[in-house]
Design a protein around this motif. Structure first.
Motif, PDB file in Angstrom:
ATOM      1  N   LEU A  93      15.484   8.481   2.198  1.00  0.00           N
ATOM      2  CA  LEU A  93      14.146   8.053   1.840  1.00  0.00           C
ATOM      3  C   LEU A  93      13.473   7.340   3.011  1.00  0.00           C
ATOM      4  O   LEU A  93      14.148   6.674   3.793  1.00  0.00           O
ATOM      5  N   PRO A  94      12.172   7.445   3.095  1.00  0.00           N
ATOM      6  CA  PRO A  94      11.470   6.686   4.128  1.00  0.00           C
ATOM      7  C   PRO A  94      11.659   5.183   3.909  1.00  0.00           C
ATOM      8  O   PRO A  94      11.915   4.732   2.794  1.00  0.00           O
ATOM      9  N   GLU A  95      11.515   4.404   4.969  1.00  0.00           N
ATOM     10  CA  GLU A  95      11.703   2.957   4.870  1.00  0.00           C
ATOM     11  C   GLU A  95      10.715   2.293   3.922  1.00  0.00           C
ATOM     12  O   GLU A  95      11.006   1.251   3.347  1.00  0.00           O
ATOM     13  N   ASN A  96       9.550   2.894   3.740  1.00  0.00           N
ATOM     14  CA  ASN A  96       8.527   2.291   2.878  1.00  0.00           C
ATOM     15  C   ASN A  96       8.584   2.815   1.444  1.00  0.00           C
ATOM     16  O   ASN A  96       7.643   2.664   0.684  1.00  0.00           O
ATOM     17  N   CYS A  97       9.692   3.411   1.072  1.00  0.00           N
ATOM     18  CA  CYS A  97       9.861   3.982  -0.266  1.00  0.00           C
ATOM     19  C   CYS A  97      10.918   3.198  -1.031  1.00  0.00           C
ATOM     20  O   CYS A  97      11.985   2.893  -0.493  1.00  0.00           O
ATOM     21  N   ILE A  98      10.592   2.882  -2.271  1.00  0.00           N
ATOM     22  CA  ILE A  98      11.544   2.203  -3.144  1.00  0.00           C
ATOM     23  C   ILE A  98      11.686   3.042  -4.406  1.00  0.00           C
ATOM     24  O   ILE A  98      10.688   3.407  -5.027  1.00  0.00           O
ATOM     25  N   VAL A  99      12.904   3.361  -4.766  1.00  0.00           N
ATOM     26  CA  VAL A  99      13.161   4.055  -6.020  1.00  0.00           C
ATOM     27  C   VAL A  99      13.645   3.008  -7.007  1.00  0.00           C
ATOM     28  O   VAL A  99      14.595   2.277  -6.739  1.00  0.00           O
ATOM     29  N   VAL A 100      12.952   2.917  -8.131  1.00  0.00           N
ATOM     30  CA  VAL A 100      13.272   1.916  -9.143  1.00  0.00           C
ATOM     31  C   VAL A 100      13.625   2.627 -10.437  1.00  0.00           C
ATOM     32  O   VAL A 100      12.888   3.502 -10.890  1.00  0.00           O
ATOM     33  N   ARG A 101      14.720   2.254 -11.017  1.00  0.00           N
ATOM     34  CA  ARG A 101      15.075   2.726 -12.356  1.00  0.00           C
ATOM     35  C   ARG A 101      14.986   1.509 -13.262  1.00  0.00           C
ATOM     36  O   ARG A 101      15.759   0.559 -13.119  1.00  0.00           O
ATOM     37  N   ALA A 102      14.003   1.527 -14.170  1.00  0.00           N
ATOM     38  CA  ALA A 102      13.750   0.361 -15.019  1.00  0.00           C
ATOM     39  C   ALA A 102      13.047   0.804 -16.293  1.00  0.00           C
ATOM     40  O   ALA A 102      12.537   1.928 -16.381  1.00  0.00           O
ATOM     41  N   GLU A 103      13.003  -0.105 -17.254  1.00  0.00           N
ATOM     42  CA  GLU A 103      12.178   0.110 -18.439  1.00  0.00           C
ATOM     43  C   GLU A 103      10.745  -0.014 -17.942  1.00  0.00           C
ATOM     44  O   GLU A 103      10.340  -1.046 -17.418  1.00  0.00           O
ATOM     45  N   LEU A 104       9.972   1.059 -18.066  1.00  0.00           N
ATOM     46  CA  LEU A 104       8.714   1.177 -17.347  1.00  0.00           C
ATOM     47  C   LEU A 104       7.658   0.157 -17.754  1.00  0.00           C
ATOM     48  O   LEU A 104       7.011  -0.441 -16.896  1.00  0.00           O
ATOM     49  N   GLU A 105       7.470  -0.075 -19.034  1.00  0.00           N
ATOM     50  CA  GLU A 105       6.439  -1.029 -19.444  1.00  0.00           C
ATOM     51  C   GLU A 105       6.735  -2.429 -18.914  1.00  0.00           C
ATOM     52  O   GLU A 105       5.835  -3.128 -18.454  1.00  0.00           O
TER      53      GLU A 105
END
Length: 122
Positions: free
Chosen positions: A1-13
């Motif tokens: 992933l690019p350095e400015n990319c964050i992948v988040v796995r979370a309850e969206l609301e």
């Protein structure tokens, strides 16, 4: 992933609420497959029918919803319109699917749709 990319796995609301509280401004965010809650009586369980949806425009940036359900894309676009943002719905053709669901739907010849919106404040 690019350095400015964050992948988040979370309850969206909950994530949207915390991100808005911290005044995050996202460059680009996606809502991807699978399509939630296809039954009419479950509209409040879809992202655009949820209590957290009004938080979404405050995150700014470019938002892209991808789906194989045309009605879902149109409903999402209408919800953004009522929230004061414009959303373009168009057929989607992808060379490299972003998710396994997108690959599965594309391989089974489903029509794919994109709903894209600029949520930046003017």
């Amino acid at each position: 992933l690019p350095e400015n990319c964050i992948v988040v796995r979370a309850e969206l609301e909950g994530f949207w609420q915390l991100a808005v509280q911290q005044q995050w401004q996202l460059a680009k965010h996606f809502i991807l497959y699978p399509n939630p809650w296809p039954k009419r009586r479950h509209i409040q369980r879809r992202w655009h029918g949820s209590a957290g949806f009004p938080l979404l425009p405050a995150l700014g940036g470019t938002l892209e919803l991808r789906t194989n359900w045309h009605t879902y894309a149109l409903e999402f676009a209408a919800a953004l319109h009522y929230a004061g943002r414009q959303c373009a719905v168009a057929p989607l053709s992808v060379a490299e699917p972003l998710t396994p669901f997108e690959a599965k739907y594309q391989a089974s010849s489903h029509s794919l749709w994109r709903c894209s919106a600029d949520l930046s404040l003017e």
